[in-house]
Scaffold this active site. Structure first.
Site, PDB file in Angstrom:
ATOM      1  N   LYS A  63       0.822  -1.219   0.000  1.00  0.00           N
ATOM      2  CA  LYS A  63       0.000   0.000   0.000  1.00  0.00           C
ATOM      3  C   LYS A  63       0.849   1.260   0.000  1.00  0.00           C
ATOM      4  CE  LYS A  63       0.495   0.674   4.679  1.00  0.00           C
ATOM      5  NZ  LYS A  63       0.930   1.878   5.434  1.00  0.00           N
ATOM      6  N   THR A  81      -3.749   5.574   3.683  1.00  0.00           N
ATOM      7  CA  THR A  81      -2.418   6.022   3.284  1.00  0.00           C
ATOM      8  C   THR A  81      -2.447   6.823   1.996  1.00  0.00           C
ATOM      9  OG1 THR A  81      -1.632   3.937   4.258  1.00  0.00           O
ATOM     10  CG2 THR A  81      -0.041   5.212   3.030  1.00  0.00           C
TER      11      THR A  81
END
Length: 255
Positions: A87, A144
């Site tokens: 990610k 994120t």
């Protein structure tokens, strides 16, 4: 967390090599949307807790579970680890998009296509595709990729604004794991034959000086393709790790 440069080993494999397979089998991993500042402020969130040993996952879950911090257990630590590492690469892509001046549609596209790439990479590695639909996957990815508090997002944003990677890393003041992880991911997708154009583009922007706007133009210029298609073969690296742990096919139902 992350993928070791050179060996592209996951933390679980490093634990097995340094502490032995018995410790690795009990190792438990916690991941999810969990910025430290918000946890300290007791703002509500939830995380995934995974181990090959269900008893250890349950023990860790009970230890960390709080009214503001919910824990959900699972049996796919490989998927949890991969999601937590991958990610960060897509957070760089999201930040770069914002830095280039693109807005909400583009960010949503990056998050969604990033999730698809993460799932393909994880499945080819030997993780369960369902893991990437959970808190450690799409949950942490969304966080994120959409917050300026993310170090990886910040690196991407500054790249999009035209700063050099060298300048950014010297002045960031903290570690952005996605920069080093992009190298390990590149090696994995090449070896496993996974189609991951966003991850591939980020690698070339970081390490081969590709212009960010050129990278976007090339991505958008790719020919039409199927939206969702898992790799036809899966699990080579994970099976190798399971053999190292002496688990064989015992936990295959979890992966």
């Amino acid at each position: 967390k992350g993928i070791e440069i050179g060996t592209h080993a996951l933390t679980l494999e490093i634990i097995a090599d340094t502490c032995g397979p018995e410790v690795a089998k009990k190792a438990t991993f916690i991941s999810g949307p969990s910025f430290a500042k918000e946890i300290v402020e007791r703002q509500p969130t939830s995380v995934s807790v995974a181990s090959f040993t269900e008893e250890e996952a349950n023990k860790a879950s009970l230890l960390f579970h709080q009214p503001h911090f919910r824990c959900y257990t699972g049996g796919d630590p490989i998927g949890i680890e991969l999601a937590g590492a991958l990610k960060n690469v897509y957070a760089i892509a999201s930040g770069m998009s914002d830095g280039l001046g693109f807005e909400n549609n583009t960010r949503a596209m990056i998050i969604t296509r990033g999730l698809a790439e993460m799932t393909c990479i994880g499945t080819a590695y030997g993780a369960s595709p369902l893991t990437f639909l959970g808190l450690a996957g799409v949950g942490d990815l969304f966080l994120t990729c959409s917050s300026s508090n993310s170090r990886n997002y910040t690196v991407g944003y500054r790249l999009g604004k035209g700063e050099s990677l060298d300048t950014i890393m010297k002045t960031l003041g903290s570690v952005a794991e996605g920069v080093s992880t992009a190298k390990g991911v590149k090696k994995i997708i090449d070896e496993l034959g996974v189609n991951a154009p966003i991850a591939n583009t980020i690698y070339h922007v970081l390490y081969h000086g590709k212009d960010a706007r050129t990278g976007v133009r090339e991505l958008m210029g790719l020919p039409p393709s199927r939206e969702l298609e898992l790799p036809p073969t899966a699990g080579g690296p994970a099976r190798q790790l399971l053999r190292k742990l002496g688990l064989g096919e015992i936990v295959s139902s979890n992966l």
